[in-house]
Design an enzyme around this catalytic site. Structure first.
Site, PDB file in Angstrom:
ATOM      1  N   SER A 234       0.836  -1.193   0.000  1.00 16.72           N
ATOM      2  CA  SER A 234       0.000   0.000   0.000  1.00 16.72           C
ATOM      3  C   SER A 234       0.874   1.248   0.000  1.00 16.72           C
ATOM      4  O   SER A 234       2.015   1.216   0.449  1.00 16.72           O
ATOM      5  CB  SER A 234      -0.881  -0.034   1.251  1.00 16.72           C
TER       6      SER A 234
ATOM      7  N   GLY B 172      -3.259  -0.477  -3.664  1.00 17.36           N
ATOM      8  CA  GLY B 172      -1.948  -0.006  -3.242  1.00 17.36           C
ATOM      9  C   GLY B 172      -1.450   1.277  -3.872  1.00 17.36           C
ATOM     10  O   GLY B 172      -0.423   1.803  -3.427  1.00 17.36           O
TER      11      GLY B 172
ATOM     12  N   GLU C   7      -8.186  -3.463  -6.728  1.00 18.42           N
ATOM     13  CA  GLU C   7      -8.882  -3.208  -5.457  1.00 18.42           C
ATOM     14  C   GLU C   7      -8.361  -1.936  -4.799  1.00 18.42           C
ATOM     15  O   GLU C   7      -7.712  -1.989  -3.743  1.00 18.42           O
ATOM     16  CB  GLU C   7      -8.618  -4.356  -4.478  1.00 18.42           C
ATOM     17  N   PRO C   8      -8.614  -0.789  -5.371  1.00 18.26           N
ATOM     18  CA  PRO C   8      -8.098   0.451  -4.774  1.00 18.26           C
ATOM     19  C   PRO C   8      -8.879   0.872  -3.535  1.00 18.26           C
ATOM     20  O   PRO C   8     -10.102   0.758  -3.498  1.00 18.26           O
ATOM     21  CB  PRO C   8      -8.305   1.474  -5.900  1.00 18.26           C
ATOM     22  N   GLY C   9      -8.178   1.335  -2.544  1.00 17.81           N
ATOM     23  CA  GLY C   9      -8.818   1.904  -1.360  1.00 17.81           C
ATOM     24  C   GLY C   9      -8.362   3.335  -1.188  1.00 17.81           C
ATOM     25  O   GLY C   9      -9.081   4.294  -1.455  1.00 17.81           O
TER      26      GLY C   9
ATOM     27  N   ARG D  93      -1.874   7.235  11.815  1.00 16.16           N
ATOM     28  CA  ARG D  93      -0.863   6.970  10.786  1.00 16.16           C
ATOM     29  C   ARG D  93       0.500   7.621  11.079  1.00 16.16           C
ATOM     30  O   ARG D  93       1.528   6.997  10.840  1.00 16.16           O
ATOM     31  CB  ARG D  93      -1.375   7.371   9.392  1.00 16.16           C
TER      32      ARG D  93
ATOM     33  N   TYR E 131       3.268   4.784  11.169  1.00 19.06           N
ATOM     34  CA  TYR E 131       4.153   4.684  10.002  1.00 19.06           C
ATOM     35  C   TYR E 131       5.053   5.894   9.822  1.00 19.06           C
ATOM     36  O   TYR E 131       5.721   6.005   8.797  1.00 19.06           O
ATOM     37  CB  TYR E 131       3.322   4.523   8.709  1.00 19.06           C
TER      38      TYR E 131
ATOM     39  N   CYS F 287      -2.328  11.176  25.783  1.00 23.33           N
ATOM     40  CA  CYS F 287      -1.290  11.204  26.820  1.00 23.33           C
ATOM     41  C   CYS F 287       0.009  10.557  26.359  1.00 23.33           C
ATOM     42  O   CYS F 287       0.519   9.661  27.034  1.00 23.33           O
ATOM     43  CB  CYS F 287      -1.820  10.516  28.064  1.00 23.33           C
TER      44      CYS F 287
ATOM     45  N   TYR G  61      -7.892   5.231   5.855  1.00 23.19           N
ATOM     46  CA  TYR G  61      -7.173   4.738   7.032  1.00 23.19           C
ATOM     47  C   TYR G  61      -7.077   5.788   8.126  1.00 23.19           C
ATOM     48  O   TYR G  61      -6.099   5.859   8.864  1.00 23.19           O
ATOM     49  CB  TYR G  61      -5.781   4.210   6.629  1.00 23.19           C
TER      50      TYR G  61
HETATM   51  N1  LLP Z   1      -6.370  -5.291  -1.428  1.00 26.95           N
HETATM   52  C1  LLP Z   1      -5.801  -5.901  -0.369  1.00 26.95           C
HETATM   53  C2  LLP Z   1      -5.728  -7.354  -0.348  1.00 26.95           C
HETATM   54  C3  LLP Z   1      -5.278  -5.140   0.680  1.00 26.95           C
HETATM   55  O1  LLP Z   1      -4.709  -5.748   1.709  1.00 26.95           O
HETATM   56  C4  LLP Z   1      -5.363  -3.720   0.633  1.00 26.95           C
HETATM   57  C5  LLP Z   1      -4.832  -2.906   1.715  1.00 26.95           C
HETATM   58  C6  LLP Z   1      -5.979  -3.137  -0.478  1.00 26.95           C
HETATM   59  C7  LLP Z   1      -6.465  -3.951  -1.494  1.00 26.95           C
HETATM   60  C8  LLP Z   1      -6.132  -1.656  -0.622  1.00 26.95           C
HETATM   61  O2  LLP Z   1      -4.919  -0.996  -0.638  1.00 26.95           O
HETATM   62  P1  LLP Z   1      -4.872   0.578  -0.912  1.00 26.95           P
HETATM   63  O3  LLP Z   1      -5.336   0.822  -2.324  1.00 26.95           O
HETATM   64  O4  LLP Z   1      -5.791   1.223   0.065  1.00 26.95           O
HETATM   65  O5  LLP Z   1      -3.467   0.940  -0.687  1.00 26.95           O
HETATM   66  N2  LLP Z   1      -3.280   1.152   7.283  1.00 26.95           N
HETATM   67  C9  LLP Z   1      -2.272   1.338   6.264  1.00 26.95           C
HETATM   68  C10 LLP Z   1      -2.662   0.700   4.959  1.00 26.95           C
HETATM   69  C11 LLP Z   1      -2.956  -0.778   5.064  1.00 26.95           C
HETATM   70  C12 LLP Z   1      -3.347  -1.381   3.756  1.00 26.95           C
HETATM   71  C13 LLP Z   1      -3.891  -2.741   3.963  1.00 26.95           C
HETATM   72  N3  LLP Z   1      -4.316  -3.405   2.772  1.00 26.95           N
HETATM   73  C14 LLP Z   1      -2.004   2.835   6.094  1.00 26.95           C
HETATM   74  O6  LLP Z   1      -2.689   3.631   6.721  1.00 26.95           O
HETATM   75  O7  LLP Z   1      -1.108   3.217   5.374  1.00 26.95           O
END
Ligand code: LLP
Length: 418
Positions: free
Chosen positions: A204, A242, A275-277, A315, A319, A346, A376
């Site tokens: 990601s 990612g 699978e974009p988030g 975050r 990170y 705190c 996130y």
């Molecule tokens: N597909 C799978 C299998 C995943 O594990 C993830 C994210 C995504 C898609 C979506 O990834 P994205 O497009 O959002 O990068 N909490 C961390 C990010 C953890 C990502 C977990 N998996 C942060 O705040 O940077």
């Protein structure tokens, strides 16, 4: 960049620049997550344009609530869920189960039963135990979902190690190099299940398209091998999510056309799904905070303390993630002051923005905003120090609607036994 330059407005979606953030803060309170709904929808459409309808699943872990699930449904995307909780929220919102992709490296029996019972369309399998459990459920009469096998290409993604998932040391998936992936495909194909395709998610917050190209080539090579050796048909390559979002002025904004071009170019004509988030939800929102105190510490600098912190955005602590900050009322002013924006928790590590640039004279009562907090942030929010989680607002055409209400003090004890 001269450090006292005004804030870079291109980090905030147009619909939020056009609205009165001060008024929203007064109406809904702070901290507050404010999303530009048109931006979210435009981003969904852009993904569909580049990958095709049916080939994009929004990764709900980035940000999910009922309104978000409905928006994703209306825009025609599929939905990636990774737990029974995300699944339940999606189903409760009326999201069509056939368009849900179920993930998880440790799905419980309950989660598998819930997914199959609901008629989830696709399950991404991550372990041999899971293949056995799914096989048994289908042998006992459950409807078989489409199965994607999660494989590990052994590729570095050049991102924070906590969110890098495609290397040989990953807890996710089956290693291609070790032969585990071929074994997983063999076991699936000789069960009551059939293999629809392969899944690969290398991590990601990735800007480097060469990592994606490399991973895709490896997965394609493996698909060819699995088809030849086992006689299966790999009809889909789900290449995960990612793509990085732009948090800082100097961060790149990778065009979706380039990303899609890299994946399609390496996929040798095969069907690619993604699978974009973060790249959908992240840049769509800002968080509004109220400044509570400004403290100058000799030899250290200025702390600007706001009414949230690591409970609404962990975050930076997790990170070391960087953010920008701006004062909505003074967005175009020079920012000669360097300050550390901290929260109310705190811990010394409770930093919201390290090295923030702010206009001179920032003081208690000012509204302060951080851009690119749509992914996130709320989804990883906690009640640390018993701080109620913020409200979430969607803005569209100048109108704001609350999609998640703020937690109350009563909510903080609603699970406690008397
Ligand atoms: N597909 C799978 C299998 C995943 O594990 C993830 C994210 C995504 C898609 C979506 O990834 P994205 O497009 O959002 O990068 N909490 C961390 C990010 C953890 C990502 C977990 N998996 C942060 O705040 O940077």
């Amino acid at each position: 960049m001269i450090t006292s330059d005004p804030f870079d407005r291109t980090l905030v979606p147009a619909g939020l620049l056009a609205c009165d953030l001060e008024e929203l803060a007064d109406r809904f309170g702070t901290p507050l997550f404010v999303y530009d709904e048109d931006f979210l929808r435009a981003r969904c459409r852009e993904y569909v344009r580049h990958f095709g309808a049916g080939n994009v699943a929004y990764a709900s872990k980035a940000f999910l609530c009922t309104a978000m699930a409905r928006l994703v449904d209306q825009e025609g995307l599929n939905l990636d869920v990774a737990t029974g909780g995300e699944l339940a929220v999606a189903l409760n919102a009326g999201f069509p189960p056939s368009r849900i992709v179920m993930h998880g490296n440790n799905k419980s029996d309950g989660e598998i039963t819930a997914a199959l019972g609901a008629g989830v369309g696709t399950v991404v399998v991550d372990s041999l135990d899971e293949i056995e459990r799914l096989d048994r459920a289908v042998a006992h009469g459950a409807t078989a979902p489409r199965i994607l096998i999660r494989v590990t290409p052994g590729v570095e993604a050049h991102t924070h190690e906590f969110v890098e998932t495609g290397t040989e040391r990953s807890k996710f998936g089956f290693s291609i190099a070790s032969g585990a992936a071929l074994d997983a495909v063999r076991r699936t194909a000789s069960s009551h299940l059939s293999v629809a395709g392969l899944h690969c998610h290398i991590g990601s917050q990735i800007y480097r398209l060469d990592s994606y190209r490399r991973a895709t080539e490896i997965v394609v090579g493996f698909a060819v091998e699995a088809e030849r050796v086992l006689g299966v048909t790999v009809e889909e390559l789900d290449l995960g999510g990612g793509l990085g979002a732009r948090y800082l002025t100097d961060d790149p904004d990778v065009p979706l056309a380039d990303y899609a071009g890299a994946l399609h170019g390496a996929a040798a004509g095969r069907r690619v799904t993604v699978e974009p988030g973060r790249s959908i939800a992240g840049p769509a929102a800002v968080t509004l905070y109220r400044v509570g105190t400004v403290k100058h510490v000799d030899e250290v600098g200025t702390y600007v303390a706001v009414d949230g912190g690591m409970s609404d955005n962990p975050r930076p602590v997790l990170y070391g993630a960087g953010y920008e900050a701006f004062l909505p009322r003074r967005i175009d002013e020079a920012r000669p002051l360097e300050a550390t924006v901290v929260g109310k928790h705190c811990e010394q590590g409770d930093v919201v923005v390290a090295g923030a640039r702010l206009p001179e004279g920032v003081r208690a009562g000012d509204l302060l905003a951080t851009p690119t907090t749509g992914a996130y942030g709320y989804s990883m929010a906690s009640n640390y120090n018993r701080v109620p989680r913020p409200a979430v607002v969607f803005v569209r055409g100048g109108e704001a609607r609350e999609v998640v209400r703020r937690e109350t003090l009563d909510d903080l004890v609603r699970l406690d036994r008397p």
